[in-house]
Design a protein around this motif. Sequence first.
Motif, PDB file in Angstrom:
ATOM      1  N   GLU A  60       0.817  -1.208   0.000  1.00  0.00           N
ATOM      2  CA  GLU A  60       0.000   0.000   0.000  1.00  0.00           C
ATOM      3  C   GLU A  60       0.852   1.260   0.000  1.00  0.00           C
ATOM      4  N   ASP A  61       1.941   1.210   0.758  1.00  0.00           N
ATOM      5  CA  ASP A  61       2.735   2.419   0.927  1.00  0.00           C
ATOM      6  C   ASP A  61       4.191   2.229   0.500  1.00  0.00           C
ATOM      7  N   HIS A  62       4.525   1.036   0.030  1.00  0.00           N
ATOM      8  CA  HIS A  62       5.906   0.746  -0.352  1.00  0.00           C
ATOM      9  C   HIS A  62       5.936  -0.052  -1.644  1.00  0.00           C
ATOM     10  N   LYS A  81      10.863  10.029  -1.916  1.00  0.00           N
ATOM     11  CA  LYS A  81      10.849  11.406  -2.381  1.00  0.00           C
ATOM     12  C   LYS A  81      10.588  12.287  -1.183  1.00  0.00           C
ATOM     13  N   GLU A  82      11.349  13.347  -1.093  1.00  0.00           N
ATOM     14  CA  GLU A  82      11.165  14.266   0.019  1.00  0.00           C
ATOM     15  C   GLU A  82      10.027  15.229  -0.264  1.00  0.00           C
ATOM     16  N   GLU A  83       9.276  15.561   0.763  1.00  0.00           N
ATOM     17  CA  GLU A  83       8.264  16.623   0.622  1.00  0.00           C
ATOM     18  C   GLU A  83       8.987  17.944   0.495  1.00  0.00           C
ATOM     19  N   HIS A 115      11.649   7.137 -10.925  1.00  0.00           N
ATOM     20  CA  HIS A 115      10.598   6.593 -11.789  1.00  0.00           C
ATOM     21  C   HIS A 115       9.313   6.350 -11.018  1.00  0.00           C
ATOM     22  N   ILE A 116       9.463   5.727  -9.863  1.00  0.00           N
ATOM     23  CA  ILE A 116       8.280   5.399  -9.047  1.00  0.00           C
ATOM     24  C   ILE A 116       7.532   6.667  -8.671  1.00  0.00           C
ATOM     25  N   PRO A 121       3.717   9.112  -6.163  1.00  0.00           N
ATOM     26  CA  PRO A 121       4.670   9.896  -5.369  1.00  0.00           C
ATOM     27  C   PRO A 121       4.722   9.533  -3.893  1.00  0.00           C
ATOM     28  N   SER A 122       3.679   8.888  -3.374  1.00  0.00           N
ATOM     29  CA  SER A 122       3.699   8.642  -1.939  1.00  0.00           C
ATOM     30  C   SER A 122       4.386   7.350  -1.548  1.00  0.00           C
TER      31      SER A 122
END
Lengths: 152, 149
Positions: A60-62, A81-83, A115-116, A121-122
């Motif tokens: 879900e998150d990875h 990715k950094e916010e 790429h991901i 993005p999350s």
Amino acid sequence: ALQLLLVGVKEAEDRERLSGGRSWQRLRMESLDANFPVRHRKVSLETKGNKTEIVICSYEDHILVIATQIGAMGTILHARKEEGMSVEPTFSVSVIFGKRDEPMMIATARRLIDHISSYVPSKTLVLSLGLKDHSSETLKEIVAAVIENRLW
Amino acid sequence: METEYDQVLHSVAQVKIADQTGVNQDEDGVKVSCFTEVLDDVTLHFQIIRLAKQIYVWIGYNSAKFGNLYAAASTRPSNTVSVATVLGGTSDNTGSGIAHRLVMKTGLNIIMACNIPKNNPLLEAKAEKMLMRKLIDLGYTMPTPLRAT
């Protein structure tokens, strides 16, 4: 019950840019168990005489990517990715388990998270590289195979 | 008087590992097994990826979140088990106990991701028992496991 579907065998292609006209071929298998919340794909490829097994799993998150030639997960990297407010995205990439002196592995994780994050993005990437051969040709092949068989 | 937790732990300890005729080391590549078990009102998802020398396991509690990542293996020469937290889980190390006991019972080198919430020892014990049973059924366990405490 798990249904394994053989999704085609790619024909061996000549790669003139690589030495000796070496060819590679890939085998891809996908799990079609529709009820299981985590999708996965397996890819098998041969580079420089080493057989590399790749497994891509989408949580879900990875996103988990395992690329192994040694039968173990080897070095594990973490990338996200950094916010940030700037136009250019920034990424945090680090080795969380294993060899910390191979910049090519960090570059590989960086390439994949780039790429991901342009698609989801999350999600964070957990990349496991258990390789005998850390050359850039092999890593490029691995990145190409992962992107081609991606689950994002 | 035994609580339910004690009973589950007791039955986990009794899961015996029969002598496996050596696992086929000529791997047919990597093998992925996925299954789901429903307990009361909780759904547990399990994913087992068998590599030649290591096993990756994911336990999902009601969701497909990755959770904390642990690495566990037996350490020579004394055959004790070491667990390292690779991702997450500073104050919450739910799952590290499962990884620890899996290595102790099965002798395998394990990387485990688990998102079971903390303060739920009964659930952990049940998840561990299911996972253990499946690893044995799949024939992944070593013939001579380390001695359990």
